[in-house]
Design a protein around this motif. Structure first.
Motif, short mmCIF file in Angstrom:
data_model
loop_
_atom_site.label_atom_id
_atom_site.label_comp_id
_atom_site.label_asym_id
_atom_site.label_seq_id
_atom_site.Cartn_x
_atom_site.Cartn_y
_atom_site.Cartn_z
N LEU A 31 -6.11 4.11 1.30
CA LEU A 31 -5.56 3.91 -0.04
C LEU A 31 -6.79 3.74 -0.92
O LEU A 31 -7.37 2.66 -1.01
CB LEU A 31 -4.68 2.65 -0.07
N GLY A 46 1.05 -0.31 6.62
CA GLY A 46 2.24 0.52 6.68
C GLY A 46 1.93 1.94 7.13
O GLY A 46 2.68 2.55 7.90
N PHE A 47 0.82 2.47 6.65
CA PHE A 47 0.43 3.83 7.04
C PHE A 47 0.12 3.90 8.54
O PHE A 47 0.37 4.91 9.19
CB PHE A 47 -0.80 4.28 6.24
N ALA A 87 0.84 -1.20 0.00
CA ALA A 87 0.00 0.00 0.00
C ALA A 87 0.87 1.25 0.00
O ALA A 87 0.67 2.17 -0.80
CB ALA A 87 -0.92 0.00 1.23
N VAL A 88 1.85 1.28 0.88
CA VAL A 88 2.72 2.45 0.95
C VAL A 88 3.47 2.63 -0.37
O VAL A 88 3.51 3.71 -0.95
CB VAL A 88 3.72 2.32 2.13
N SER A 108 2.79 1.58 -3.40
CA SER A 108 1.99 1.96 -4.57
C SER A 108 1.49 3.40 -4.45
O SER A 108 1.44 4.13 -5.44
CB SER A 108 0.82 1.00 -4.76
N ALA A 109 1.15 3.82 -3.23
CA ALA A 109 0.73 5.22 -3.05
C ALA A 109 1.89 6.15 -3.39
O ALA A 109 1.69 7.21 -3.98
CB ALA A 109 0.25 5.44 -1.62
N VAL A 110 3.09 5.74 -3.03
CA VAL A 110 4.25 6.60 -3.30
C VAL A 110 4.54 6.70 -4.80
O VAL A 110 4.78 7.80 -5.30
CB VAL A 110 5.50 6.09 -2.53
N GLN A 116 -7.01 3.77 -3.96
CA GLN A 116 -6.72 3.16 -5.26
C GLN A 116 -7.10 1.69 -5.36
O GLN A 116 -6.97 1.10 -6.44
CB GLN A 116 -5.22 3.30 -5.57
N LEU A 127 3.48 4.06 10.31
CA LEU A 127 4.07 5.40 10.19
C LEU A 127 3.39 6.42 11.09
O LEU A 127 4.05 7.24 11.73
CB LEU A 127 3.98 5.87 8.72
N ASN A 182 -6.55 1.09 5.57
CA ASN A 182 -6.57 -0.16 4.81
C ASN A 182 -5.16 -0.53 4.32
O ASN A 182 -5.00 -1.43 3.52
CB ASN A 182 -7.56 -0.10 3.63
N GLY A 183 -4.17 0.20 4.83
CA GLY A 183 -2.78 -0.10 4.49
C GLY A 183 -1.95 -0.08 5.76
O GLY A 183 -1.68 0.97 6.33
N LEU A 223 -2.92 9.28 0.21
CA LEU A 223 -1.70 9.54 -0.55
C LEU A 223 -1.83 8.96 -1.95
O LEU A 223 -2.36 7.86 -2.12
CB LEU A 223 -0.48 8.92 0.15
N GLY A 224 -1.37 9.69 -2.95
CA GLY A 224 -1.37 9.15 -4.31
C GLY A 224 -1.39 10.24 -5.35
O GLY A 224 -1.08 11.40 -5.07
N GLY A 225 -1.79 9.88 -6.57
CA GLY A 225 -1.77 10.79 -7.71
C GLY A 225 -3.09 11.50 -7.93
O GLY A 225 -3.81 11.83 -6.97
N ASP A 251 2.39 6.28 -7.16
CA ASP A 251 1.25 7.01 -7.72
C ASP A 251 1.49 8.51 -7.56
O ASP A 251 1.36 9.30 -8.52
CB ASP A 251 -0.02 6.56 -6.98
#
Lengths: 458, 458
Positions: free
Chosen positions: B384, B311-312, A166-167, A169-171, B386, B315, B308-309, B414-416, A173
Motif C-alpha cells: 500500500l 488484509g492483502f 489498508a484494503v 482505502s486501496a479499494v 499510499q 487474500l 504492509n497491509g 492497488l489504488g488510484g 482509491d
C-alpha cells in the motif's frame, strides 16, 4: 445509541493532533480542514495552535462536547483519553490507535480495559486499529492517508465498510480513479463496540446509499450479521468479500485482525440464503457494487450484445454460456427492425456486430431496438472507441440509452488512456463500465441472481 | 518464403493511400511516416503526392519492387492489385481489405480468386480482413487506428498475434498504458496464406521475443499448430486465449472471422499436452504474458509474501491455497533473520505483515531474506504505497530485488493514480506488476506450471 454522529457530526476533536508532517494526527487535521464544514478541535498539550486552529490540552478543555472524537495517540494514553471522553459524554469516538488484541497478549489487557470503559457508557466507538471514516456529504474524513497519494473519493451511492483499513482505502482509491463514487467509507477495525452488523443497520436507512460493499475477515456475531444482511438484501444489495476462507488464510486473518475467520463452507451457504452477493476478490467487489448500485431490475436472464469488434462478441458469448444468463434469441420483428439500419455487408444476429466502421448513430439505432425488444432483458454495449468512426458522441448515445431504458445497460471499452477517458466519464455518469466484456457479463449475472433471490423472498 | 520482409522491410508501398483524414490509407501513411525509417511509396492514381511523399499511380510505376505492400482498397480492386504485385515479384503483402469469406457468399468468389493468385506465387500474404502489423524495432506500422486514440505501443519482449484486429489492438493499447511492451504485433485476419502456425515458426527464431501471446477463434490446421506450439513451448511460453469455446460462441466466431472454432474440449486437452499457457480472457492473456516473459524459472511452488497491509496477505493466502502453489513454511533460520529487523509489535510469519508504518528499507531487508531462503521459490511483494512511510525509494528496492535474484519476484499495488505511477514504472522496468494480489498469485501458478511442463519434457 445511534451512529449518526459518526457520520454527521457538527464538531470533531482530534486527540493526538500534530504539527509534524507525516504523523497521523497531522494528516487527519489537514484532511478535515479541507473537507469538513463543522468545528475542528485539535487536542495536544504541547501546542497552542495547529494548522491555524486553536489547540486544546485535553478534551476536557474544549468549551463544548464534540460530537465525534478521533483518537490517534498510543494505546496506553488512548485508554485514558477514552475515559475522559466518556466522562464528558462524548457520543462517538473514532479510534485509530492500534496495539490492542491484534498484537497478541500484550494488547489484550489494554483491550479488556478499553472494552469495559465503552460497554459501561453511552459512548459509541468505531475501532480501535482502524483507518477512520470518510463521508461524502458531511466532509468527515478521519482517514490518515495523505491526500496527494490518494485520489479524492468521489461522492456516490455505494457504502464501503472494511475490516482492513489498508484494503478498504486501496479499494476506494481505485474506485475514485475509475469514476466509482462512495456514499460512506468505514474502516471498522477491531470492532470493540460498533460491529459490521451495527453499520449495516445504520446504512439500511441511509438515503444516500443504494448498495453496501463489505470486506471482512471474521464476523463478530455470525447469526446476527446474517439476519441483518437478509433483511437489508430485500431492499438493497449487500456485496461481500470474505477472506480467510482457507485454513492458512484463516490463520493469516487471525494474526492480522485477531479475528476468527470461521468455517467458510458454513458462511458460503448462509450467504446464499441471505441474498449476499459474494465477490471473490476486490476487483469483483467493485465490479458488482457499481453494477448493482446503478442498475434496474432485469425481468429475465436474456442478454443482447452490440459491438464493433466481432471478437469481443465471441468472448462475451462464451462467458454468457458459462453463466445462468442466456443470449437473447431475436424475434423476427427485432431482426427486421435491425436490418433496416444495417449495412449491406453486415449480418443481423446476437451478438450484433456493427463492424469496425460503425458510427455512434448505428449504435443508437441498434440499442434502441434492443431495449424495446420483449425478448431482451439486459444489454451489453461493447465498443472499440479507437476507430476513426467512433467520435465522442458515442458517450451521449450510451448515456441516453442507459438512462432512458427500464432495462439494465452496461458498457465495455478496452484500451489505453483514450478509452479510459470514455469509461470513466460514463461510469461517473451512471453507466456501469468495464474494460473486459467477460467481466461485464459476470456482473450482469450477479445482478440477475440478486433480483431473482429478492423475487423468491417477496 | 520467409516472413522476414513483413517485419523488416526496407520499403513499403501503401495502395489506397489517401489525402482524406480518417481514411485507412491516410492513417497508414501518417503512422508509417512517423515511425518507419525505410522508403514509403504511397499509391493512388488520383494524386501526385500525399503527405509530402511522391505518390504513384500503381505499384508498377514504382522504380523498385517494394519489400512490403500494404493494400487498403475495396476487395474487387484489391484482387487486381495483388495480381500486379505478384507480377512484379513483391515478396510480402499486408492485406487490410475486408469483404472476403467473412461476409458470406458474396465474398467467397473473391476469396477463391485471391487464394489462387497467392498460392501460385512466391508472394506471402497476411490477411485479408486484418488490422496490420506493428514492429517495435523496424518501425513498421500498418495499423489503421489513429495515433491520438491509441497509446503508442511500447517496445518489449512479447509478440502478440491476433485473429481479431479489434481485440488485438485493444489489448496492445491497454498493454502500453500499463507499461507492458511488445516486440511484434500481427493481426492475421482470414489467414488466406500466412497462418498462426507460420507466424509462430517465425517468432520461434525471433531474438526480440521471449513469449508469444495469441488470440484465436478458429485454428486453420489444428494438428500443425499444436505441433509447432509444443516445439516452441520448450523454448519460450506461448499464451493462448481461444474463444468460440461454447456452441453459441463458436457460432458467433463463424459469423465473425468465418472460421470454425472446433470442439473446445479437444483443444483444451491438446493445449495442455503442448505446454500452452491458457488464458480465459484478455486480462489473463496480458497478466500471464507479462509474468512469463519477465520471470526466471521457479525451482518449486513455495511462495513467500511480504505486505504492509495484513488484509492483502490474507487474500493472497486464500488464493494460493486454491492453486497448485504453497505458502512457504519458514525455516527457523529465516525466522531468526527476519526477527532481527522486525519491530516489537510485529509478528514474523508468512505472509509477512510489516504493518502500516513499514518503510521501504524494511521491505528490502525482508525481501533479501526471502530470496536467499532455501524454502522460498517465488516472492510476492504487496504494498500500500499510499501510506506516509512508503516513499518512492520503494521502487528502487523492488526493482533491485527482482533483478538481483534468481527467483521470480512479482509485485502488487492497488489504488488510484498515485499507485498506478508506481506500478507502471516498475512494469516498464521489468517487474511484473498487478493491481490485485490474487491475480499475481494466479500468474505465478501459470509460471510454475509452465516450467514444470518444460521439465517433464526435457
Amino acid at each position: 445509541m445511534s451512529l449518526k454522529k459518526f457520520f454527521e457530526p457538527e464538531s470533531i476533536a482530534v486527540v493526538g493532533a500534530s504539527k509534524t508532517p507525516g504523523k497521523v494526527g497531522n494528516t487527519v487535521v489537514k484532511n478535515l480542514k479541507e473537507t469538513f464544514n463543522g468545528e475542528i478541535f485539535p487536542v495536544n498539550p504541547k501546542h497552542d495552535d495547529i494548522n491555524g486552529l486553536k489547540c486544546y490540552s485535553s478534551v476536557n478543555e474544549i468549551n463544548k462536547v464534540p460530537d465525534n472524537v478521533v483518537i490517534a495517540v498510543p494505546a496506553k494514553i488512548a485508554n485514558k483519553v477514552v475515559e475522559q471522553c466518556v466522562g464528558i459524554g462524548v457520543p462517538t469516538i473514532t479510534m485509530l490507535t492500534s496495539g490492542y488484541e491484534e498484537i497478541g497478549e500484550e494488547g489484550e489487557e489494554l483491550h479488556e480495559e478499553l472494552e469495559k470503559t465503552i460497554k459501561d457508557s453511552e459512548t459509541r466507538m468505531i475501532g480501535p486499529n482502524c483507518l477512520g471514516i470518510w463521508v461524502g456529504d458531511s466532509g468527515v474524513d478521519s482517514m490518515f492517508l495523505p491526500g496527494y497519494k490518494m485520489n479524492s473519493p468521489l461522492k456516490g451511492n455505494i457504502a464501503l465498510i472494511s475490516q482492513s483499513g489498508a484494503v478498504g482505502s486501496a479499494v476506494i482509491d481505485k474506485a475514485s480513479s475509475i469514476g466509482v463514487g462512495i456514499s460512506k467509507f468505514v474502516s471498522y477495525g477491531n470492532q470493540i463496540d460498533v460491529s459490521e452488523t451495527d453499520l449495516l443497520e445504520f446504512l439500511e436507512k441511509d438515503e444516500k446509499t443504494d448498495a453496501v460493499a463489505v470486506y471482512m475477515e471474521g464476523v463478530k456475531n455470525g447469526r446476527k450479521f446474517l439476519e441483518k444482511v437478509k433483511n437489508i438484501s430485500k431492499k438493497m444489495p449487500v456485496i461481500v468479500l470474505k477472506s480467510g476462507k482457507t485454513d492458512k488464510g484463516s490463520k493469516a486473518a487471525e494474526s492480522h485482525t485477531g479475528s476468527l475467520a470461521g468455517n467458510y463452507k458454513v458462511y458460503r451457504g448462509a450467504f446464499k440464503q441471505a441474498g449476499v452477493v459474494e465477490a471473490e476478490c476486490n476487483k469483483e467487489l467493485l465490479d458488482y457494487s457499481k453494477t448493482l448500485s446503478k442498475s434496474k431490475k432485469p425481468e429475465g436472464n436474456r442478454v443482447a450484445i452490440v459491438t464493433n469488434g466481432g471478437g469481443f462478441g465471441v468472448l462475451s458469448t462464451d462467458t454468457i454460456e458459462k453463466t445462468e444468463l442466456e443470449i437473447a434469441e431475436l424475434s423476427d420483428e427485432t431482426v427486421k427492425e435491425l436490418e433496416k439500419n444495417m449495412k449491406d455487408y453486415g449480418n443481423v444476429s446476437n451478438p450484433l456486430d456493427l463492424i469496425g466502421d460503425a458510427k455512434p448513430q448505428e449504435y443508437r439505432q441498434a440499442m434502441e431496438t434492443f431495449v424495446n425488444a420483449d425478448e431482451v432483458d439486459m444489454l451489453l454495449c461493447i465498443s472499440l472507441v479507437q476507430t476513426e468512426q467512433m467520435d465522442t458522441t458515442f458517450i451521449d448515445v450510451l448515456e441516453d440509452i442507459k438512462h432512458n431504458s427500464d432495462k439494465p445497460v452496461v458498457g465495455s471499452i478496452l484500451g489505453g488512456d483514450y478509452s479510459k477517458l470514455h469509461r470513466d466519464y460514463l461510469e461517473k455518469n451512471g453507466v456501469p463500465m468495464f474494460e473486459y466484456p467477460e467481466k461485464a457479463v459476470e456482473a450482469l449475472e450477479k445482478l440477475h441472481n440478486y433480483y431473482k433471490w429478492r423475487e423468491e423472498r417477496s
